[in-house]
Motif scaffolding. Structure first.
Motif, PDB file in Angstrom:
ATOM      1  N   TRP A 141       0.864  -1.196   0.000  1.00 51.84           N
ATOM      2  CA  TRP A 141       0.000   0.000   0.000  1.00 51.84           C
ATOM      3  C   TRP A 141       0.886   1.226   0.000  1.00 51.84           C
ATOM      4  O   TRP A 141       1.464   1.565   1.031  1.00 51.84           O
TER       5      TRP A 141
ATOM      6  N   ARG B 242     -15.779   4.123   0.985  1.00 49.59           N
ATOM      7  CA  ARG B 242     -14.990   3.594   2.091  1.00 49.59           C
ATOM      8  C   ARG B 242     -15.091   2.082   2.015  1.00 49.59           C
ATOM      9  O   ARG B 242     -16.114   1.538   1.557  1.00 49.59           O
ATOM     10  N   VAL B 267     -10.324   1.922  -1.814  1.00 51.23           N
ATOM     11  CA  VAL B 267     -10.488   1.915  -0.353  1.00 51.23           C
ATOM     12  C   VAL B 267     -10.499   0.470   0.125  1.00 51.23           C
ATOM     13  O   VAL B 267     -10.788  -0.451  -0.638  1.00 51.23           O
ATOM     14  N   ALA B 268     -10.188   0.281   1.402  1.00 51.20           N
ATOM     15  CA  ALA B 268     -10.053  -1.081   1.912  1.00 51.20           C
ATOM     16  C   ALA B 268     -10.244  -1.073   3.418  1.00 51.20           C
ATOM     17  O   ALA B 268     -10.174  -0.026   4.067  1.00 51.20           O
ATOM     18  N   GLU B 271      -7.030   0.213   6.308  1.00 49.15           N
ATOM     19  CA  GLU B 271      -6.047   0.983   5.556  1.00 49.15           C
ATOM     20  C   GLU B 271      -4.939   1.407   6.494  1.00 49.15           C
ATOM     21  O   GLU B 271      -5.252   1.885   7.573  1.00 49.15           O
ATOM     22  N   PRO B 272      -3.662   1.294   6.122  1.00 47.07           N
ATOM     23  CA  PRO B 272      -3.187   0.621   4.909  1.00 47.07           C
ATOM     24  C   PRO B 272      -3.487  -0.874   4.942  1.00 47.07           C
ATOM     25  O   PRO B 272      -3.495  -1.472   6.021  1.00 47.07           O
ATOM     26  N   LEU B 273      -3.728  -1.440   3.784  1.00 49.78           N
ATOM     27  CA  LEU B 273      -4.103  -2.843   3.662  1.00 49.78           C
ATOM     28  C   LEU B 273      -2.865  -3.719   3.881  1.00 49.78           C
ATOM     29  O   LEU B 273      -1.861  -3.529   3.215  1.00 49.78           O
ATOM     30  N   PRO B 289      -4.265   2.667  -3.600  1.00 53.34           N
ATOM     31  CA  PRO B 289      -4.112   3.031  -2.179  1.00 53.34           C
ATOM     32  C   PRO B 289      -4.702   4.392  -1.793  1.00 53.34           C
ATOM     33  O   PRO B 289      -3.976   5.272  -1.345  1.00 53.34           O
ATOM     34  N   HIS B 290      -6.024   4.528  -1.898  1.00 57.88           N
ATOM     35  CA  HIS B 290      -6.734   5.740  -1.445  1.00 57.88           C
ATOM     36  C   HIS B 290      -6.151   7.018  -2.060  1.00 57.88           C
ATOM     37  O   HIS B 290      -5.736   7.936  -1.349  1.00 57.88           O
TER      38      HIS B 290
END
Lengths: 330, 330
Positions: A141, B242, B267-268, B271-273, B289-290
């Motif tokens: 990420w 989100r 989004v995950a 976060e961070p994933l 990554p957002h």
């Protein structure tokens, strides 16, 4: 007038059907008198050639099927060979083609689809998608923040149907569009146009470079190792032309060295690209399998509309809009 | 009027600089009388709070920094807390926020960038890029031919700044746009709008689904396992809302089962994933990554322009356009 449609033998996706033909004729009632035959095998082609005045065919078999000097005897009444592809490089050199027969490309079929693919690829490069794809493989990420495309500069080499489609989209996103083409004439979707001879002076200004030109003797290795070095550090390249238009190994080297920011290529040398090719694995390289310009849902409809436009021009003794100049190669 | 800008401690990318402040004031000369202070550390914030009438801050620290009931004593003159993000879910529940203080989101900063990300993601799903990314990992040349976006249908859940930005782009590509929002009012870039209550009847029509709503108690798990099953086979999903708005595991299951055609998520959860998350490795899933809505070059300029619009409204006793309703959560 007799027309023969020779469909590819092993590609049901792009075979022109009788229903598509009927629909096309209903869009162009002046074509109702055409007599049409269809085949996808050798015998069907051999049977049709003596009477055919127009042949609509896949470009690939043409050179093999018609050795130099053979065509006049095999197809004495033929006046038009219409190819279903925009690029006719696989039929070159054109020593097999008598002057009395007009070779047509399918330019115009691909503009909308190529434009969407092109702007998708530019957006992907701008967003950093090649780096994110690499990071995804590693499960990493790692944000990189990008701006929007407005005001950014794209250089498009080849302002035909494909390049024009990309230019129109890039304009809609507020980009500054620089077209490079053989002639000096301006293009309605370009802020500037330059001739191919000025390419070296344009490349240093390219934040994004789109290759969309035909493959000819003049464009083979056009984006050479030396020219790649002229691009600014971090530039992104989209190749929807042909793999032989750029130096494929030099592009991979430039990605590995960090000189290029990323690439999206829809073409490769060779095609299909073998599993062991370094192109698949070069960081920052996104490979798609030659799908950028082929809109399956609308391809054949547009192909027939374009063919009919050219037949109309022939009837009215106007220049055929899609006629290929064998000397230029496109 | 005294304004304090509390910049994030460890994120130089998005810190508002004094130069950006001066430029914003030159765009809004009626703001020339504002007294501004800047800090990125705790002491700076503590020093500024007793006098500050407006606080511009990253949303994340707010809840931790201000326990329930603490704010009136710590910042007796505070009238506005302006967040630099569009989503304020990380500050919920809003029990720490006195009614006398208006909480502002940064809605409007993100529309253009989110629109470009959204249409990129839709183009990628339509082109089959998630499948091509999987094929590239295997070194496999496997064409899939796609049509253009014109006439295709996209359902957008959340018609705020993000969803509106995507709708505008989708319209420009000739798509049929269906908006889903809390209220029943139409949206200029939607062919239809429906309330969230009608979501179940809209999902079966979604060739593409874009999640762009705020995360609230009502939208948590909005795209549940049951609702994913309502989507037509082969549908593509874009999530710029989100990670908690969809059932992340159910989405992965549906991709593996071939029910979904592909996903692009920015989004995950969390976060961070982490590297071991299955999201990274699910076939057909593209993870970014957002980064979908943050335009680094223009972010702070727009943030300040929006803040000034709200201060102008406060001075003129108009409703503040970016005021968050703590009961709704956005």
């Amino acid at each position: 007038m007799r027309i023969h449609v020779q469909n590819p033998a092993n590609d049901p996706h792009f075979a022109v059907t009788e229903a598509q033909w009927r629909d096309a004729v209903s869009r162009s009632p002046d074509m109702a008198g055409l007599q049409v035959s269809f085949a996808s095998d050798e015998e069907g082609l051999t049977r049709a050639l003596p009477e055919a005045e127009v042949l609509l065919s896949w470009v690939r078999p043409l050179r093999q099927r018609f050795p130099v000097g053979a065509l006049p005897a095999a197809a004495p009444r033929l006046r038009i060979i219409a190819c279903t592809s925009a690029g006719v490089d696989s039929a070159a050199p054109f020593d097999w083609l008598p002057e009395s027969i007009a070779l047509l490309n399918n330019s115009g079929t691909h503009a909308d689809k190529a434009g969407e693919f092109g702007i998708m690829a530019i957006l992907m490069l701008n967003t950093g998608m090649p780096a994110f794809a690499d990071a995804q493989r590693r499960g990493e990420w790692k944000p990189i923040f990008a701006s929007t495309l407005a005001g950014r500069r794209v250089v498009i080499v080849g302002m035909g149907s494909l390049g024009g489609g990309v230019a129109r989209q890039a304009r809609a996103f507020g980009m500054q569009v620089i077209g490079v083409r053989n002639g000096p004439e301006p293009h309605p979707d370009c802020d500037e146009t330059h001739t191919t001879g000025a390419l070296d002076s344009v490349l240093p200004r390219a934040e994004f470079l789109v290759l969309a030109c035909p493959l000819t003797d003049q464009t083979r290795n056009l984006l050479s190792r030396e020219r790649i070095a002229l691009l600014p550090r971090g530039a992104g390249i989209v190749n929807i032309a042909r793999g032989a238009v750029w130096d494929q190994d030099a592009v991979c080297d430039a990605l590995e060295a960090g000189h290029l920011g990323g690439c999206v290529t829809d073409v490769a040398v060779p095609e299909p690209l073998p599993t062991e090719s370094r192109l698949w694995r070069t960081p920052g390289m996104v490979v798609t399998p030659h799908v950028s310009a082929d809109d399956r849902a609308r391809y054949n409809d547009r192909t027939l509309d374009i063919l009919f436009e050219n037949i109309r021009a022939l009837r009215e003794s106007r220049p055929l809009p899609n006629r290929v100049d064998p000397a230029k190669g496109y």
